[in-house]
Design an enzyme around this catalytic site. Structure first.
Site, PDB file in Angstrom:
ATOM      1  N   HIS A  93      -6.419  -7.262  -0.627  1.00 34.60           N
ATOM      2  CA  HIS A  93      -6.730  -5.726  -0.766  1.00 34.60           C
ATOM      3  C   HIS A  93      -5.944  -5.466  -1.928  1.00 34.60           C
ATOM      4  O   HIS A  93      -4.577  -5.890  -2.104  1.00 34.60           O
ATOM      5  CB  HIS A  93      -6.463  -4.772   0.275  1.00 34.60           C
ATOM      6  CG  HIS A  93      -7.153  -5.229   1.714  1.00 34.60           C
ATOM      7  ND1 HIS A  93      -6.747  -6.032   2.662  1.00 34.60           N
ATOM      8  CD2 HIS A  93      -8.426  -4.924   2.009  1.00 34.60           C
ATOM      9  CE1 HIS A  93      -7.499  -6.372   3.450  1.00 34.60           C
ATOM     10  NE2 HIS A  93      -8.431  -5.240   3.132  1.00 34.60           N
ATOM     11  N   HIS A 127       0.907  -1.404  -0.037  1.00 33.70           N
ATOM     12  CA  HIS A 127      -0.003  -0.086   0.037  1.00 33.70           C
ATOM     13  C   HIS A 127       0.771   1.171  -0.108  1.00 33.70           C
ATOM     14  O   HIS A 127       0.362   2.385  -0.107  1.00 33.70           O
ATOM     15  CB  HIS A 127      -0.935   0.076   1.341  1.00 33.70           C
ATOM     16  CG  HIS A 127      -1.925  -0.910   1.202  1.00 33.70           C
ATOM     17  ND1 HIS A 127      -2.920  -1.239   0.167  1.00 33.70           N
ATOM     18  CD2 HIS A 127      -2.195  -2.122   2.105  1.00 33.70           C
ATOM     19  CE1 HIS A 127      -3.869  -2.097   0.390  1.00 33.70           C
ATOM     20  NE2 HIS A 127      -3.392  -2.590   1.401  1.00 33.70           N
ATOM     21  N   ASP A 171      -4.513 -13.081   3.226  1.00 30.73           N
ATOM     22  CA  ASP A 171      -5.884 -12.516   3.779  1.00 30.73           C
ATOM     23  C   ASP A 171      -7.105 -12.954   2.802  1.00 30.73           C
ATOM     24  O   ASP A 171      -8.078 -12.574   3.229  1.00 30.73           O
ATOM     25  CB  ASP A 171      -5.916 -11.058   4.100  1.00 30.73           C
ATOM     26  CG  ASP A 171      -5.288 -10.091   3.251  1.00 30.73           C
ATOM     27  OD1 ASP A 171      -4.915 -10.831   2.096  1.00 30.73           O
ATOM     28  OD2 ASP A 171      -4.990  -8.879   3.403  1.00 30.73           O
ATOM     29  N   ASP A 231      -2.935 -10.415  -2.580  1.00 34.61           N
ATOM     30  CA  ASP A 231      -3.559 -10.040  -1.319  1.00 34.61           C
ATOM     31  C   ASP A 231      -4.959  -9.759  -1.455  1.00 34.61           C
ATOM     32  O   ASP A 231      -5.442  -9.035  -2.534  1.00 34.61           O
ATOM     33  CB  ASP A 231      -2.762  -8.745  -0.790  1.00 34.61           C
ATOM     34  CG  ASP A 231      -2.898  -8.371   0.457  1.00 34.61           C
ATOM     35  OD1 ASP A 231      -2.224  -8.728   1.417  1.00 34.61           O
ATOM     36  OD2 ASP A 231      -4.164  -7.724   1.065  1.00 34.61           O
TER      37      ASP A 231
END
Length: 343
Positions: free
Chosen positions: A198, A160, A285, A196
């Site tokens: 996200h 991120h 995740d 991931d």
């Protein structure tokens, strides 16, 4: 497969985060790395190496100089302002405000160099982030030196973080730093596949106008999930990078059948790109019991993930990203890596 890990990464030890509009216990905690490391040892996967020290130069190839200075000087600025404990930003230069005059005050700097309020900073944050980046760089050196694969046990994660901002628990973009180092070391093309839950908004932003680094991400639809403002399918790159950014946003609730179809599409695109090295931003995740995610992958699905990645036939660097079902994190990670080795 060799693993690279530094205990220095554990020094960043946040107590709280701001999530869903509330102050909650932090989920990106040192135990994540400790549990993965313990499982690797239990499984007898191979050596766990300490990272080499690469200095600031590889970080500066990816990150803005002002941003790196902010990270380096943060704690002294924070304490000089009479503060202590964890720091959270609370004001940002959004539409209609200016980001070009960099503030002098620490509160302004926190807003200038962040994009969310959920990522606490403390005294040891930058040191831990540097140790994490050195783990990724050491893994890249192993792969460049002839290892079929390596695992960088990176924590805090990185995907991120963009050139000049942090967020999503990320401060330095480990996968991006490794990719640029590999390019500088002679790799003509590098692919980064982010799996991931996200979207890897920071990695996308860093390479969005480049054709030498292909970025792909399979993730939850940003209309429904963090980071909300990047990760849509129509984002395909700009300028020289047009066509070299590929997003596969999926609706919450996706299981292996749906998720693996996007994985296979990404692997087909990577095959056409024909990179010298593949970097996998290994977010764990998508797991069905992850507390902050809504995909439905099982523990056996991570073994299948590793096997499918192996079919690409590329030197591969795994870089740990998210994954917050702490009790299962080590199993899911080792399942991926052993699935790859058996593939």
């Amino acid at each position: 497969m060799k693993t690279v890990f530094s205990p220095g990464q554990l020094a960043h030890d946040p107590r709280h985060e701001i999530s869903d509009g509330e102050l909650k216990p932090a989920v990106e905690i040192p135990a994540r790395a400790e549990i993965v490391r313990a499982r690797i040892l239990e499984a007898g996967m191979g050596e766990i190496l300490a990272p080499e020290e690469f200095g600031m130069a590889p970080l500066a190839r990816v990150h803005d100089a002002g941003y790196l200075d902010f990270l380096d000087s943060f704690w002294s600025r924070w304490t000089e302002a009479g503060r202590g404990g964890e720091a959270f930003p609370f004001v940002w230069p959004v539409r209609g405000l200016r980001a070009d005059p960099v503030p002098d005050h620490i509160d302004g700097l926190l807003g200038r160099y962040s994009f969310d309020a959920g990522t606490p900073m403390g005294e040891e944050t930058f040191a831990a982030a540097r140790a994490s980046a050195n783990s990724a760089l050491t893994g890249a050196r192993l792969v460049a030196g002839g290892d079929r694969a390596a695992f960088a046990l990176c924590r805090p994660p990185g995907h991120h973080a963009a050139a000049d901002y942090y967020g999503g628990y990320c401060f330095l973009n480990n996968a991006g730093i490794a990719a640029q180092w590999l390019r500088d070391a002679g790799a003509a093309r590098v692919a980064i596949f982010d799996v991931d839950y996200h979207h890897g908004n920071g990695t996308q932003a860093i390479f969005y106008d480049r054709s030498d680094v292909l970025f792909l991400s399979v993730h939850a639809d940003p209309r429904e999930e963090y980071p909300y403002f990047l990760g849509h399918a129509e984002e395909t790159g700009i300028g020289a990078g047009e066509g070299f950014n590929v997003n596969y946003p999926l609706a919450p609730g996706a299981d292996w059948a749906i998720w693996s179809a996007a994985l296979d599409a990404g692997l087909e695109r990577i095959a056409r790109f024909a990179p010298d090295v593949l970097i996998v931003s290994l977010g764990l995740d998508p797991y069905e019991k992850d507390p902050i995610s809504r995909f439905r992958l099982t523990q056996d699905d991570f073994t299948r993930l590793g096997a499918r990645l192996a079919r690409a036939g590329l030197p591969t660097l795994f870089v740990l990203e998210g994954g917050y079902a702490v009790d299962a994190l080590g199993v899911n990670c080792v399942n991926t890596l052993t699935g790859f080795e058996a593939g």
